[in-house]
Design a protein around this motif. Structure first.
Motif, PDB file in Angstrom:
ATOM      1  N   VAL A 200       0.840  -1.192   0.000  1.00  0.00           N
ATOM      2  CA  VAL A 200       0.000   0.000   0.000  1.00  0.00           C
ATOM      3  C   VAL A 200       0.877   1.245   0.000  1.00  0.00           C
ATOM      4  O   VAL A 200       1.924   1.295   0.650  1.00  0.00           O
ATOM      5  CB  VAL A 200      -0.952   0.014   1.211  1.00  0.00           C
ATOM      6  N   ASP A 201       0.447   2.233  -0.760  1.00  0.00           N
ATOM      7  CA  ASP A 201       1.032   3.572  -0.783  1.00  0.00           C
ATOM      8  C   ASP A 201      -0.021   4.500  -0.173  1.00  0.00           C
ATOM      9  O   ASP A 201      -0.944   4.946  -0.844  1.00  0.00           O
ATOM     10  CB  ASP A 201       1.351   3.961  -2.226  1.00  0.00           C
TER      11      ASP A 201
ATOM     12  N   SER B 161      -7.091   5.273   3.888  1.00  0.00           N
ATOM     13  CA  SER B 161      -7.009   5.645   2.479  1.00  0.00           C
ATOM     14  C   SER B 161      -5.628   5.298   1.937  1.00  0.00           C
ATOM     15  O   SER B 161      -4.631   5.308   2.666  1.00  0.00           O
ATOM     16  CB  SER B 161      -7.263   7.144   2.308  1.00  0.00           C
ATOM     17  N   GLY B 162      -5.562   4.996   0.645  1.00  0.00           N
ATOM     18  CA  GLY B 162      -4.278   4.716   0.013  1.00  0.00           C
ATOM     19  C   GLY B 162      -4.468   3.981  -1.293  1.00  0.00           C
ATOM     20  O   GLY B 162      -5.579   3.608  -1.668  1.00  0.00           O
ATOM     21  N   ARG B 163      -3.353   3.781  -2.007  1.00  0.00           N
ATOM     22  CA  ARG B 163      -3.377   3.002  -3.249  1.00  0.00           C
ATOM     23  C   ARG B 163      -2.821   1.610  -2.932  1.00  0.00           C
ATOM     24  O   ARG B 163      -1.695   1.466  -2.469  1.00  0.00           O
ATOM     25  CB  ARG B 163      -2.554   3.685  -4.345  1.00  0.00           C
ATOM     26  N   TYR B 164      -3.656   0.618  -3.197  1.00  0.00           N
ATOM     27  CA  TYR B 164      -3.340  -0.757  -2.831  1.00  0.00           C
ATOM     28  C   TYR B 164      -2.950  -1.558  -4.078  1.00  0.00           C
ATOM     29  O   TYR B 164      -3.569  -1.414  -5.139  1.00  0.00           O
ATOM     30  CB  TYR B 164      -4.541  -1.411  -2.143  1.00  0.00           C
ATOM     31  N   TYR B 165      -1.937  -2.409  -3.914  1.00  0.00           N
ATOM     32  CA  TYR B 165      -1.424  -3.220  -5.017  1.00  0.00           C
ATOM     33  C   TYR B 165      -1.437  -4.691  -4.623  1.00  0.00           C
ATOM     34  O   TYR B 165      -1.220  -5.030  -3.454  1.00  0.00           O
ATOM     35  CB  TYR B 165       0.011  -2.822  -5.367  1.00  0.00           C
TER      36      TYR B 165
ATOM     37  N   PRO C 144      -0.548  -2.895 -12.298  1.00  0.00           N
ATOM     38  CA  PRO C 144       0.415  -1.797 -12.117  1.00  0.00           C
ATOM     39  C   PRO C 144      -0.219  -0.521 -11.584  1.00  0.00           C
ATOM     40  O   PRO C 144       0.449   0.277 -10.929  1.00  0.00           O
ATOM     41  CB  PRO C 144       0.990  -1.598 -13.523  1.00  0.00           C
ATOM     42  N   GLY C 145      -1.497  -0.307 -11.886  1.00  0.00           N
ATOM     43  CA  GLY C 145      -2.131   0.916 -11.410  1.00  0.00           C
ATOM     44  C   GLY C 145      -2.667   0.801 -10.006  1.00  0.00           C
ATOM     45  O   GLY C 145      -2.969   1.813  -9.360  1.00  0.00           O
ATOM     46  N   GLY C 146      -2.796  -0.451  -9.502  1.00  0.00           N
ATOM     47  CA  GLY C 146      -3.381  -0.632  -8.191  1.00  0.00           C
ATOM     48  C   GLY C 146      -4.799  -0.091  -8.143  1.00  0.00           C
ATOM     49  O   GLY C 146      -5.424   0.196  -9.165  1.00  0.00           O
ATOM     50  N   ILE C 147      -5.293   0.071  -6.947  1.00  0.00           N
ATOM     51  CA  ILE C 147      -6.622   0.648  -6.757  1.00  0.00           C
ATOM     52  C   ILE C 147      -6.539   1.677  -5.640  1.00  0.00           C
ATOM     53  O   ILE C 147      -6.004   1.395  -4.557  1.00  0.00           O
ATOM     54  CB  ILE C 147      -7.672  -0.442  -6.449  1.00  0.00           C
ATOM     55  N   LEU C 148      -7.014   2.868  -5.912  1.00  0.00           N
ATOM     56  CA  LEU C 148      -6.980   3.950  -4.931  1.00  0.00           C
ATOM     57  C   LEU C 148      -8.274   3.935  -4.136  1.00  0.00           C
ATOM     58  O   LEU C 148      -9.368   4.064  -4.699  1.00  0.00           O
ATOM     59  CB  LEU C 148      -6.803   5.294  -5.626  1.00  0.00           C
TER      60      LEU C 148
END
Length: 484
Positions: free
Chosen positions: A259-260, A288-292, A308-312
């Protein structure tokens, strides 16, 4: 069109991939494509519980069925697809027999859209609150084991526009434009109350599919196997992400989740998934965050599958704001009109309304009336509306009506107590001094105990204004109207 053998293989892969999982929630709808039939189940209920003609706004689509109690969200599945070309799209939902060879499922559906992915709008929120109504739906009694859009393959009956209680289990074709997003909700009415999932086959049809089933729907959406970005509200139920929605299906040896949190391109943490292979991840508010998800396949071909785009995922709270007065007697030299800006605390999609007026997206309001006002901020993602927030604009009214009705009976500078060393003098149009105001009481429109006539009157306001730490003497001369 692919060779028959290839299509059968894809079908078997779809069977293995989809039979083990389902998305009961619009927010985590499974991305699908038209290049092979899809084996599906419905085994849960989501948080959109107002798909009911007695609750939601009634439309011709929702009134089509003859059994209104069928129109609920329970034991459901959600899918999302993106049109790959302009043209005609339909689908068949075929009920499969139970292990005993008997078809007991009663399939219903609704289609929502078209949505524009570039808008960043939270589609599932407007589906859930009834703002977005289904454009196709059918929950009529199935007499052939099929329901869908287009033509019933059993009896050749073509879907028709709305006819209340038509008992036609097919709706008319969708005319789609490339890039449009659609959500498909499938509901098993017969097992709504015992949570007993059953299986169906979802097959896309239509001229676009006949022309090229590989491009009719945009199959790259399926590569975004975690789904479209999700907007949720703080306090919402947990969001479950599934790595089982990938093109490799159940060919999974391991799933690594990262996660970012700041969505700044830097991975902040490695997370642990749940279930077989760690293929599911539970995301709780307010993380909240972008998960890969990076998947290592069991077969080794390909060795890894990574979205590659993950999910925000973004959680929003009930909005709040700071009021910034741009122009009034305290904050600028401008005495009329008065302008205000609202600065939200957060990065949601907000709209604003003052004094019970219409909402607007622009946080700057021009020509705000002097005195006490109220602003309301609303989160268009559906995460709530603030209570009315009062704010004061220091200025003078252009008229007053001293008629004893309790409304505008006295004239004064609104918020005068916010000024430094204020003094107000009232004159008639010839310059005669009529009143030096009592700051707390204002002027009642009299002189020596007599009512003065309707006319224009003048005032002079003297006060000190802080100019970068230095008190500067200010004098304002303007006129206003007495109206009887």
């Amino acid at each position: 069109m692919r060779a028959l053998f290839s299509a059968v293989c894809c079908f078997l892969l779809s069977f293995l991939a989809a039979s083990a999982q389902n998305s009961p929630d619009c927010r985590t709808a499974i991305p699908v494509c038209a290049d092979a039939p899809i084996m599906g189940t419905t085994d849960g209920s989501g948080d959109i519980d107002d798909f009911d003609p007695e609750v939601i706004i009634q439309t011709g689509c929702l009134e089509k069925g003859s059994n209104s109690s069928a129109n609920i969200e329970h034991n459901t599945g959600w899918y999302v697809f993106r049109a790959g070309t302009d043209g005609q799209i339909g689908f068949d939902i075929e009920a499969l027999p139970s292990p005993g060879g008997i078809i007991t499922a009663e399939w219903d559906f609704a289609v929502y859209g078209p949505f524009d992915q570039t808008t960043g709008q939270n589609f599932c929120t407007i589906v859930g609150d009834g703002t977005a109504q289904p454009i196709r739906c059918n929950y009529e009694t199935n007499d052939t084991g099929f329901t869908g859009i287009g033509i019933n393959p059993v009896d050749g009956r073509e879907g028709a526009p709305f006819v209340k209680q038509s008992q036609n289990t097919y709706d008319e074709w969708l005319n789609v434009t490339a890039g449009e997003i659609y959500y498909l909700y499938i509901n098993n009415y017969n097992t709504n109350f015992d949570d007993d999932p059953e299986s169906f086959i979802l097959t896309f049809t239509g001229t676009s599919v006949d022309n090229d089933q590989d491009t009719a729907l945009d199959c790259t959406l399926r590569d975004e196997f975690l789904g479209l970005d999700i907007t949720a509200c703080e306090g919402d139920p947990d969001i479950v992400l599934s790595a089982l929605n990938t093109p490799v299906g159940s060919d999974i040896a391991n799933v690594d989740w990262t996660v970012d949190y700041d969505d700044d391109g830097v991975i902040d943490a490695t997370l642990s998934g749940t279930g077989p292979f760690g293929a599911e991840l539970v995301v709780s508010s307010p993380n909240s965050g972008r998960y890969y998800a990076e998947i290592t396949t069991a077969s080794g071909t390909p060795p890894t599958v990574n979205d590659p785009g993950g999910i925000l995922i973004t959680f929003y709270g009930i909005p709040s704001l700071t009021v910034t007065i741009l122009d009034d007697l305290v904050y600028s030299d401008q005495t009329d009109p008065y302008n205000v800006e609202f600065v939200p605390d957060g990065d949601g999609d907000y709209e604003y309304a003052i004094n019970g007026g219409e909402f607007q997206d622009d946080p700057i309001f021009m020509d705000v009336p002097p005195g006490m006002n109220e602003v309301v901020i609303n989160d268009k993602n559906g995460c709530g509306m603030s209570d009315p927030i009062p704010f004061l604009v220091v200025g003078y009214p252009k008229f007053f009506t001293p008629n004893g009705d309790g409304v505008h009976d006295n004239w004064n500078v609104y918020g005068i107590d916010q000024l430094s060393n204020p003094t107000v003098f009232i004159f008639d149009r010839y310059g005669k001094l009529l009143k030096q105001l009592d700051i707390n009481a204002g002027w009642d429109g009299t002189f020596n105990g007599r009512d003065l006539p309707s006319s224009d009157y003048w005032f002079k306001l003297e006060y000190d204004r802080d100019d970068e730490g230095v008190l500067v003497a200010r004098s304002v001369r303007r006129h206003f109207s007495l109206v009887r």
